[in-house]
Enzyme design. Structure first.
Site, PDB file in Angstrom:
ATOM      1  CG  ASP A  36      36.741 -44.424  -9.184  1.00  0.00           C
ATOM      2  OD1 ASP A  36      37.523 -44.349 -10.153  1.00  0.00           O
ATOM      3  OD2 ASP A  36      36.788 -45.351  -8.346  1.00  0.00           O
ATOM      4  CB  SER A  37      39.992 -40.487 -11.983  1.00  0.00           C
ATOM      5  OG  SER A  37      39.140 -40.259 -13.082  1.00  0.00           O
ATOM      6  CG  ASP A  84      34.717 -45.652 -12.742  1.00  0.00           C
ATOM      7  OD1 ASP A  84      34.579 -46.882 -12.927  1.00  0.00           O
ATOM      8  OD2 ASP A  84      35.822 -45.125 -12.503  1.00  0.00           O
ATOM      9  CE  LYS A 115      36.310 -47.362 -15.688  1.00  0.00           C
ATOM     10  NZ  LYS A 115      36.947 -47.841 -14.467  1.00  0.00           N
ATOM     11  CD  GLU A 141      39.078 -49.702 -10.300  1.00  0.00           C
ATOM     12  OE1 GLU A 141      39.757 -50.269  -9.409  1.00  0.00           O
ATOM     13  OE2 GLU A 141      39.111 -48.470 -10.490  1.00  0.00           O
ATOM     14  CD  GLU A 178      44.435 -47.419 -14.981  1.00  0.00           C
ATOM     15  OE1 GLU A 178      43.231 -47.654 -14.748  1.00  0.00           O
ATOM     16  OE2 GLU A 178      45.072 -46.500 -14.441  1.00  0.00           O
TER      17      GLU A 178
HETATM   18  O1  KIV Z   1      38.262 -43.402 -12.693  1.00  0.00           O
HETATM   19  C1  KIV Z   1      38.793 -43.395 -13.800  1.00  0.00           C
HETATM   20  O2  KIV Z   1      38.972 -42.369 -14.450  1.00  0.00           O
HETATM   21  C2  KIV Z   1      39.227 -44.675 -14.320  1.00  0.00           C
HETATM   22  C3  KIV Z   1      40.372 -44.642 -15.247  1.00  0.00           C
HETATM   23  C4  KIV Z   1      41.626 -44.596 -14.461  1.00  0.00           C
HETATM   24  C5  KIV Z   1      40.355 -45.785 -16.167  1.00  0.00           C
HETATM   25  O3  KIV Z   1      38.717 -45.689 -13.945  1.00  0.00           O
END
Ligand code: KIV
Length: 289
Positions: free
Chosen positions: A52-53, A91, A121, A123, A190
């Protein structure tokens, strides 16, 4: 696929378990679009994260908070088209799993059904353990993510390294154990100290990966950081392997210069007529004022 460089066989969860057992490192990056995914696959990347970056790296937001499920699905679809033979992780964006286990399962399922992702994934540690279990019970592989968790960076006081003192390290160890216990197939740490990472990687049976957390079972970097595409800031843990922004800006400058001077387009960059010039001149006469 035509024109595509031959790549290695697509890895799966069994390969990642074996690689941990045999001490073979997993190399992975984020990608958000077709070309980046295709380049990562051609290079032989073990896995790709559609993080989600993307909100910060490609959509220009100043955090990951505004990123929606629709944004993620659309970018995951493009990445899957670009890297059909690579393990790809979707994500889960902010508020796509925080409300209830049911919401988490529903949205995790969309990553697989609509975007062909291999896993998701999310968090968090103990506080999302029931979400990880619910998604896993639905037959979907989950990767955990603890330490610096960007979606809750407000609570952490910013994008700050975590687990640097004994009391916060204890909390992270409990989180890592809870994520494994809930059924995650792997976990990402992280921005935590390498001493803590090494302990967690040894203590857990599942693969433990790092972004800014030192050596363990594999390394992730954000493509925008490692390629020098993201200009807002560069975390300490990033190694820049290229400066693509500089290459692009130089190329754009050169193009502008050549357009203004008339150097581009040259005769090499046009399609020539196939009938005679006399015939064309007759045609033009027909339409003259
Ligand atoms: O969104 C992303 O790229 C991530 C990384 C910061 C691990 O979750």
């Amino acid at each position: 696929m035509k024109g595509r460089v031959q790549t290695v066989k697509k890895k799966n969860v069994l390969d990642f378990r074996r690689m941990k057992k045999e001490g073979e490192q997993v190399a992975w990056v984020t990608a958000y679009d077709f070309p980046m995914a295709s380049f990562a696959e051609q290079a032989g990347m073990d896995m790709i994260l559609v993080g989600d970056s993307l909100g910060m790296v490609v959509l220009g937001y100043d955090s990951t908070i505004p990123v929606t499920m629709e944004d993620c699905i659309s970018h995951c679809q493009a990445v899957r088209r670009g890297a059909p033979n690579t393990w790809v992780i979707g994500d889960m964006p902010f508020m796509s799993y925080q409300k209830t286990d049911e919401q988490a399962v529903e949205n995790a399922g969309r990553f697989l059904k609509e975007a062909g992702m291999d896993c998701v994934k999310l968090e968090g540690g103990r506080r999302v353990a029931s979400r990880i279990k619910a998604i896993t019970d639905a037959g979907i592989l989950v990767m955990g993510h603890i330490g610096l968790t960007p979606q809750s960076s407000g609570q952490l006081g910013g994008f700050k390294a975590q687990g640097r003192d004994v009391s916060s390290a204890r909390e992270l160890i409990k989180d890592a154990l809870a994520v494994q216990e809930a059924g995650a197939f792997a976990i990402l740490l992280e921005a935590v100290p390498p001493e803590l990472t090494a302990f967690i990687a040894k203590r857990l049976e599942i693969p433990v990966y790092s972004i800014g957390a030192g050596p363990c079972d594999g390394q992730l970097l954000i493509c925008g950081d490692m390629l020098g595409l993201f200009q807002a800031f560069t975390p300490k843990f990033v190694k820049k392997y290229a400066n693509v922004a500089e290459i692009e800006i130089d190329a754009f400058r050169q193009y502008i210069k050549e357009v203004k001077s008339g150097e581009f387009p040259s005769d090499d960059h046009v399609y020539h007529i196939i009938d005679s010039i006399e015939q064309f001149n007759d045609l033009f006469k027909e339409f003259e004022k």
